[in-house]
Motif scaffolding. Sequence first.
Motif, PDB file in Angstrom:
ATOM      1  N   LEU A 190      44.287 -62.946 -17.099  1.00 62.85           N
ATOM      2  CA  LEU A 190      44.231 -63.333 -15.694  1.00 62.85           C
ATOM      3  C   LEU A 190      44.505 -62.124 -14.808  1.00 62.85           C
ATOM      4  N   THR A 191      43.625 -61.916 -13.859  1.00 61.33           N
ATOM      5  CA  THR A 191      43.829 -60.868 -12.860  1.00 61.33           C
ATOM      6  C   THR A 191      43.822 -61.519 -11.496  1.00 61.33           C
ATOM      7  N   VAL A 192      44.912 -61.354 -10.775  1.00 57.62           N
ATOM      8  CA  VAL A 192      45.011 -61.918  -9.437  1.00 57.62           C
ATOM      9  C   VAL A 192      44.876 -60.778  -8.430  1.00 57.62           C
ATOM     10  N   LYS A 193      43.875 -60.893  -7.590  1.00 55.97           N
ATOM     11  CA  LYS A 193      43.589 -59.827  -6.617  1.00 55.97           C
ATOM     12  C   LYS A 193      44.087 -60.227  -5.242  1.00 55.97           C
ATOM     13  N   PRO A 194      44.562 -59.239  -4.480  1.00 55.64           N
ATOM     14  CA  PRO A 194      45.066 -59.547  -3.133  1.00 55.64           C
ATOM     15  C   PRO A 194      43.924 -59.959  -2.209  1.00 55.64           C
TER      16      PRO A 194
END
Lengths: 112, 114
Positions: A108-112
């Motif tokens: 999982l990659t959470v981007k701003p």
Amino acid sequence: ELKVEQNPLFLSMQEGKNYTIYCNYSTTSDRLYWYRQDPGKSLESLFVLLSNGAVKQEGRLMASLDTKARLSTLHITAAVHDLSATYFCAVGFNTNAGKSTFGDGTTLTVKP
Amino acid sequence: GAVVSQHPSRVICKSGTSVKIECRSLDFQATTMFWYRQFPKQSLMLMATSNEGSKATYEQGVEKDKFLINHASLTLSTLTVTSAHPEDSSFYICSVEGAWNEQFFGPGTRLTVL
């Protein structure tokens, strides 16, 4: 042979959004686990689910188990960057201590 | 949960040498410990179950003469990779078991064989 399938394997999402990771397994089990692994680090235990209908929540993460459907879900609410990691589900058996079978993991990659 | 340490955290060795990795249970006595390996961007594979005072139980396909496990006390298990080769390069993680058979993992040892 027990098979554990996670999907998606890769997930990129924006902060503030919700999403669900799915974990399907092929044979009857009496316990399911979720773990988190940060890049270059070891695994950390998140949830232990022991019965049909079990639901556990910690912060923005909520895990559930449907033993009849052989399905567990990990729901992410209002994602934040700190949740970026790889999440593994693992299926275990009371009679086979320690021999959990792990899924392939969801990165999982959470981007701003 | 249980606290597990591993030493070393990182090791680089030449092909043909042996490497010993220690796994310690810091806050409770563990009659059983587990050893896993993880290749980059892959899942965990259970290698063996380490049993205090008796022989380890190896998973199918794991060479017991190559990966020697000793569990001499209730707080210490060691994994020795004998005659290491580049294909043995991996992330080795030990664990102890919680009340519901969940695993509490050590921080891992990254082995690189040149």
